[in-house]
Design a protein around this motif. Structure first.
Motif, short mmCIF file in Angstrom:
data_model
loop_
_atom_site.label_atom_id
_atom_site.label_comp_id
_atom_site.label_asym_id
_atom_site.label_seq_id
_atom_site.Cartn_x
_atom_site.Cartn_y
_atom_site.Cartn_z
N ASN A 52 0.81 -1.22 0.00
CA ASN A 52 0.00 0.00 0.00
C ASN A 52 0.84 1.27 0.00
O ASN A 52 0.32 2.35 -0.33
CB ASN A 52 -0.93 0.02 1.22
CG ASN A 52 -1.99 -1.06 1.17
OD1 ASN A 52 -2.19 -1.71 0.15
ND2 ASN A 52 -2.67 -1.27 2.28
N HIS A 53 2.13 1.17 0.35
CA HIS A 53 2.95 2.37 0.48
C HIS A 53 4.23 2.31 -0.36
O HIS A 53 5.21 2.98 -0.05
CB HIS A 53 3.26 2.62 1.95
CG HIS A 53 2.04 3.00 2.73
ND1 HIS A 53 1.18 2.07 3.26
CD2 HIS A 53 1.50 4.21 3.03
CE1 HIS A 53 0.18 2.68 3.87
NE2 HIS A 53 0.35 3.98 3.73
N LEU A 54 4.17 1.54 -1.42
CA LEU A 54 5.31 1.50 -2.34
C LEU A 54 5.53 2.86 -3.00
O LEU A 54 6.68 3.24 -3.28
CB LEU A 54 5.10 0.42 -3.41
CG LEU A 54 5.18 -1.03 -2.92
CD1 LEU A 54 4.75 -1.98 -4.03
CD2 LEU A 54 6.58 -1.38 -2.44
N ASP A 55 4.45 3.59 -3.25
CA ASP A 55 4.60 4.91 -3.85
C ASP A 55 5.39 5.85 -2.95
O ASP A 55 6.22 6.64 -3.42
CB ASP A 55 3.23 5.52 -4.17
CG ASP A 55 2.59 4.92 -5.42
OD1 ASP A 55 3.34 4.43 -6.28
OD2 ASP A 55 1.36 4.94 -5.52
N TYR A 56 5.11 5.79 -1.65
CA TYR A 56 5.86 6.64 -0.71
C TYR A 56 7.35 6.34 -0.79
O TYR A 56 8.18 7.25 -0.87
CB TYR A 56 5.36 6.41 0.72
CG TYR A 56 6.25 7.03 1.78
CD1 TYR A 56 6.17 8.39 2.07
CD2 TYR A 56 7.20 6.26 2.47
CE1 TYR A 56 7.01 8.97 3.03
CE2 TYR A 56 8.02 6.82 3.42
CZ TYR A 56 7.92 8.18 3.70
OH TYR A 56 8.76 8.74 4.64
N SER A 71 9.11 4.89 -3.20
CA SER A 71 9.67 5.29 -4.49
C SER A 71 9.78 6.80 -4.60
O SER A 71 10.80 7.33 -5.06
CB SER A 71 8.79 4.74 -5.61
OG SER A 71 9.28 5.14 -6.87
N ASP A 72 8.74 7.52 -4.18
CA ASP A 72 8.76 8.98 -4.27
C ASP A 72 9.86 9.59 -3.42
O ASP A 72 10.40 10.66 -3.75
CB ASP A 72 7.41 9.56 -3.85
CG ASP A 72 6.29 9.27 -4.84
OD1 ASP A 72 6.61 8.85 -5.97
OD2 ASP A 72 5.12 9.44 -4.48
N LYS A 75 4.92 -5.84 -7.82
CA LYS A 75 4.44 -4.46 -7.76
C LYS A 75 5.57 -3.48 -7.46
O LYS A 75 5.62 -2.37 -7.99
CB LYS A 75 3.33 -4.33 -6.71
CG LYS A 75 2.04 -5.05 -7.08
CD LYS A 75 1.01 -4.95 -5.95
CE LYS A 75 -0.23 -5.79 -6.24
NZ LYS A 75 -0.99 -5.28 -7.39
N LYS A 125 7.31 -0.28 -9.90
CA LYS A 125 7.52 1.10 -9.44
C LYS A 125 9.01 1.44 -9.34
O LYS A 125 9.39 2.44 -8.73
CB LYS A 125 6.84 1.30 -8.09
CG LYS A 125 5.31 1.18 -8.18
CD LYS A 125 4.64 1.46 -6.86
CE LYS A 125 3.12 1.25 -6.98
NZ LYS A 125 2.52 2.23 -7.91
N LYS A 163 14.25 13.40 0.64
CA LYS A 163 13.60 13.22 -0.66
C LYS A 163 14.37 13.94 -1.77
O LYS A 163 14.61 13.36 -2.84
CB LYS A 163 12.16 13.72 -0.58
CG LYS A 163 11.34 13.49 -1.84
CD LYS A 163 9.90 13.93 -1.61
CE LYS A 163 9.04 13.64 -2.84
NZ LYS A 163 7.62 14.04 -2.60
#
Length: 619
Positions: free
Chosen positions: A173-177, A179-180, A228, A232, A523
């Motif tokens: 659920n937090h792969l985007d976090y 990666s970002d 997944k 990403k 980041k």
């Protein structure tokens, strides 16, 4: 019975389920294999009551030969040694068990087609930044698996050593976090079954090598997470343990043989004296205690000299790579198992996956001890390792010490400078995994006495020096463990990973201004690094910090680009005379300062703010 075995028996009597089911074959491991593997050999372990009394044969299958049926001390085990010719087609082997007292029994064993890309899996490298997660403490994405029947250790977030409910779905659920934030790889501490009565959350007391702990999810969900993550731009590193198992491992209820684990007349713990490996004067008794002693009472020490066990562990690692699609392995306590076995283990994986990466944990602040284990190192005793990467504890220790030390007659940067200067002992320094902190030590912000300026200096160094940077979850938001080095506190929950958390680091809700600033700093730094290839593979040149000066300067460069890194630990601004660096800069400096996006035009002296880092793309 000796006191040690009595302890085991008493523990198992209190914690074990019924020993055998009614079916003949309770386990067949590995549960499947693949055709077209680089190695033609396959060992299948069959486990069931009195299975050793049966005659075993393999029904005819083109390309497959049953070389040996090996019976061991325990009649409840049989090991089948097969060869699979390169042209073998996928399908199902039929294994027949014969007995004079009953009708033949037939087992179906799957041989699967191999995905064409798996053998070319590319591991992690110095182009990556690794995000380390303790999954139980990251995100609870599926509350339905918090507690599972048959598993004693229940969810209790108030217990620092208890399970808190983080799982595979939470990571998905937090792969985007992740990666970002600029990370490109995930190292996740072990997720295999840990059916221990307490403190099972950390994962290092494995009780089943072929099963993801159901409180984390399933092996299919794990494989889905890897896929997944790859989509990403994130590779996945699986944490493995070959040195020991959990005392509740199903083997301990019915060992294949007495030498499956390292037995002692009474409980004997390893002495942790890793210097023994290089010590020309070491006593054999001390060596035996180091290699064969148990890590703790609840973690039996495996005897990798047993050939069936050695093959089992090697095949298990290969099975997980092939099944899940992971891109790397972090091997726990790398020096503790039998040395020759670890060589065979890493060589077998490299044979199947030449581009794969394994990093070994060698917790020593002595560069010579760390260097011993890296592939390509010429050792005094002829030991040749097949391990590509080792964790760089010497550099982590030197970085923290240099940042914390007070200035004396020499610069406090000297320890870090001189530690890096010993890179000549390594076969490939750029393949070392460097890190801020990890799951077994205090948080970096705590190590630096919660000095935010020093924290940023440390991160800039890690992002720009040689090696493969790794950052522990929560370091990007200034997680601490004040007043305690208890691992349960160090591995505390990531804020926002549970419903009703008052602070949410994924959205910023409830975070302090300093935490938000740190998160944005990380980041920006990591996303810049991601596309700056000279940092990944360029040469490094550093300049000795001058006595009584608190400035450390180094460069990363290749034929196309130069990066100048300035670390100013002074509590006041410094006017840096650039003539010291003319051999790489020339007569003046022009370029762009990355962190503040400021232009620098043809200067011979540079003002550097107090307790500040500068990263300059030189033109």
């Amino acid at each position: 019975m000796c006191r040690f075995l009595f302890f085991i028996a008493a523990f198992l009597l209190a914690t074990s389920p019924t020993l055998f089911s009614q079916q003949l074959v309770e386990r067949m491991e590995p549960p499947n294999w693949w055709v077209g593997m680089a190695s033609e050999d396959l060992e299948i372990m069959l486990y069931g009551k009195n299975i050793g009394a049966y005659e075993v044969r393999l029904e005819k299958y083109e390309g497959v030969v049953l070389k040996e049926v090996k019976r061991v001390q325990n009649n409840n085990y049989v090991f089948l040694n097969l060869t699979l010719a390169p042209q073998t087609a996928p399908g199902n082997l039929t294994i027949t068990l014969n007995s004079k007292k009953e009708a033949p029994k037939h087992l179906s064993y799957p041989l699967l087609p191999r995905e064409g890309t798996n053998k070319n899996t590319v591991g992690f490298s110095s182009a990556d930044v690794v995000f380390l997660i303790t999954p139980d403490r990251f995100v609870n994405g599926d509350t339905s698996n918090d507690n599972v029947n048959g598993f004693e250790d229940k969810v209790n977030r108030k217990d620092k050593g208890g399970r808190h409910g983080g799982d595979v779905q939470g990571i998905i659920n937090h792969l985007d976090y992740i990666s970002d934030m600029g990370f490109t790889s995930l190292w996740i501490t072990p997720m295999l079954e840990n059916a221990m009565p307490k403190n099972s959350y950390h994962g290092y007391a494995i009780t089943d090598f072929y099963k993801v702990d159901p409180r984390f999810g399933s092996k299919d969900l794990y494989r889905s997470m890897v896929k997944k993550a790859n989509e990403k731009g994130l590779t996945v590193i699986m944490d493995m343990v070959a040195n020991h198992i959990g005392l509740n491992h199903w083997w301990m209820k019915d060992l294949p043989s007495q030498d499956w684990i390292n037995q002692w007349p009474e409980y004997t713990e390893t002495n942790h004296r890793k210097s023994i490996i290089l010590d020309p004067y070491a006593a054999e008794e001390d060596r035996k205690i180091f290699f064969d002693g148990w890590f703790v009472r609840t973690m039996p020490d495996l005897n990798q000299k047993n050939p069936e066990l050695a093959t089992y562990l090697i095949q298990n690692a290969i099975w997980w790579i092939e099944y899940s699609g992971i891109s790397g392995i972090r091997m726990d306590t790398y020096p503790y198992p039998d040395m020759e076995f670890m060589n065979d283990w890493s060589a077998a994986i490299s044979k199947e996956y030449p581009l794969f990466t394994i990093v070994g944990e060698e917790w020593s602040t002595n560069p010579n001890q760390v260097a011993y284990w890296q592939e390509g190192k010429e050792n005094y005793n002829g030991y040749k390792s097949h391990l590509k990467s080792v964790m760089d504890f010497p550099l982590q220790n030197a970085l923290v010490n240099s940042l914390n030390n007070e200035k004396s007659w020499a610069s406090s940067w000297i320890e870090l400078y001189e530690t890096l200067a010993q890179d000549y002992v390594y076969a490939n320094p750029n393949n070392l995994m460097i890190f801020s902190d990890n799951h077994d030590m205090s948080r970096m912000y705590t190590q630096l006495n919660e000095n935010y300026d020093l924290y940023k200096l440390a991160l800039v160094y890690l992002a720009t020096t040689r090696g493969i940077p790794q950052i522990y979850y929560g370091t990007e938001i200034l997680k601490t463990n004040p007043g305690s080095d208890d691992h349960g506190i160090i591995r505390s929950d990531f804020p926002g990973g549970w419903q009703k958390d008052k602070v949410n680091a994924f959205t910023g809700h409830g975070m302090s201004l300093k935490q938000k600033d740190a998160q944005e700093f990380v980041k920006k730094l990591l996303n810049w690094r991601k596309s700056t290839t000279v940092i990944h593979s360029g040469s490094l040149k550093h300049f000795a910090p001058k006595n009584k000066e608190e400035v450390y300067v180094f460069f990363r460069y290749n034929n196309q680009k130069k990066i100048m890194v300035i670390l100013n630990k002074n509590t006041e601004d410094v006017l840096l005379d650039l003539t010291t660096y003319r051999e790489i800069l020339g007569e003046s400096l022009s370029g762009r300062e990355v962190l503040n996006n400021v232009r620098i035009n043809a200067v011979s002296k540079l003002s550097v703010k107090a307790r500040n880092a500068m990263i300059i793309e030189v033109e």
